[in-house]
Design an enzyme around this catalytic site. Structure first.
Site, short mmCIF file in Angstrom:
data_model
loop_
_atom_site.label_atom_id
_atom_site.label_comp_id
_atom_site.label_asym_id
_atom_site.label_seq_id
_atom_site.Cartn_x
_atom_site.Cartn_y
_atom_site.Cartn_z
N LEU A 45 35.41 52.16 94.40
CA LEU A 45 34.39 52.64 93.47
C LEU A 45 33.07 51.91 93.71
CD1 LEU A 45 36.97 53.69 92.15
CD2 LEU A 45 36.22 52.74 89.96
N CYS A 46 31.96 52.61 93.39
CA CYS A 46 30.65 51.96 93.30
C CYS A 46 30.21 51.42 94.66
CB CYS A 46 30.76 50.88 92.22
SG CYS A 46 29.27 49.99 91.80
N ILE A 47 30.01 50.11 94.79
CA ILE A 47 29.57 49.49 96.05
C ILE A 47 30.76 49.12 96.95
CG2 ILE A 47 29.50 47.13 95.12
CD1 ILE A 47 26.95 48.64 97.62
N THR A 82 33.96 57.02 95.07
CA THR A 82 33.13 57.66 94.03
C THR A 82 32.03 56.67 93.62
OG1 THR A 82 33.28 58.98 91.99
CG2 THR A 82 34.41 56.88 91.96
#
Lengths: 216, 216
Positions: free
Chosen positions: B134-136, B188
């Site tokens: 997720l994210c970074i 995502t």
């Protein structure tokens, strides 16, 4: 859009806010179409607990600064809380409610409650606005009001302790809520029971839904 | 019951795991009928950030000990992770993924990745088991595999950086996932976008669902 203030008490179940309860409360508020703002007292934590060993660490941390981790930096000193600005107030659980917001973990029914916590809760109740409390946080309502209908799940000792203050304890299981129709308080046991994270989400959602109903 | 390992990187978006992403990942796993076990590296955090001011604090904290706050104490040193024991592996985001699990925040595409993180991810991929990020956190996949299809949302600089390693970047918005069918990775953007907490829940749920599909 209805606006709910959330009071945190640190970041971590053993010395602050229970993180799942806090996060899933914020999620429940957003999911139900309301907005939130996060508050915490600007005070030293009672202590810092290593969450693996359960032992006290030789550190000091600040409740507001640590709570900001859950709030992603957007947080306000609870002393600046104004009940006029909100439609509801919500207190997630975790030992922080009993160690930082009040001294219940050490003093039981003889506990003191932080003045800014007392002012926030009593300010909302005076305006007939709903106050929700999860897990162990309902003991603060018992301490402040005496006569209040609430739940802390099914732990007989805690139930007896709140009853000694005049409260009516409702035995509940996962996701169930107890409502005090006069004070407009809504409580649910969360991790006062041996719960799974999806049961915490259910409890938080049921509390937020009931709070929104009580705002109509 | 499918079992997913979750790797945390501390407790708080600016120096550890993003708490909403971590909590809502655990919730998504439980909601979808799987179980989870939480891991983190037993190492010093890169630094400690005051989440109100954004400034570094004169403290040292341990990634495993702080991650235990999110895991309610039930956590294992990532060095003890065995890919044989799990059906999937999930990495929530937060700067911890780029400061503690890897040095991406400081070194970009020249970053190093902790050996225990590399071993865990490569061990799962070798067994054709899905890895979510997720994210970074997807930048770690770019660093480890080069050729991988992934998303970090719509930030042009980060997209360019992962592409410089050979990755194919898919521009996505809230809740959307990018799947690499060869490596079985699912990514995502979450808080790489300016997101609300319910959008984080949606992203985490979509990643977990896709991971479960890829296990069949």
């Amino acid at each position: 859009m209805k606006k709910i203030a959330v009071i945190l008490s640190g970041c971590g179940v053993f010395d602050g806010s229970e993180i799942h309860e806090a996060t899933l409360s914020l999620y429940a508020i957003a999911k139900e179409g309301a907005s939130y703002e996060v508050f915490a007292p600007d005070r030293k934590q009672h202590h810092v607990i290593n969450h693996i060993t359960g032992k006290e660490m030789n550190e000091t941390r600040n409740v507001l600064v640590e709570s900001a981790r859950i709030a992603r930096g957007k947080i306000t000193d609870l002393k600046r809380f104004d009940p006029d600005d909100f439609d509801g107030l919500l207190l997630p659980g975790g030992f922080g409610a009993a160690k930082n917001l009040s001294s219940w973990a050490f003093d039981g029914p003889g506990a003191s409650v932080l003045p800014e916590v007392e002012n926030a809760i009593k300010g909302m109740v005076a305006q007939k606005k709903p106050v929700g409390a999860l897990c162990i946080a309902p003991v603060i309502l018992a301490k402040l009001f005496g006569q209040v209908t609430l739940t802390i799940g099914d732990d007989p000792n805690t139930a007896k302790a709140v009853e000694s203050l005049g409260a009516t304890h409702v035995r509940t299981t996962h996701g169930e809520v107890a409502v005090d129709k006069v004070l407009k308080t809504v409580t649910t046991p969360c991790y006062m029971l041996n719960a799974t994270i999806d049961q915490i989400a259910e409890g938080a959602e049921n509390v937020v839904r009931k709070m929104l109903e009580l705002m109509d």
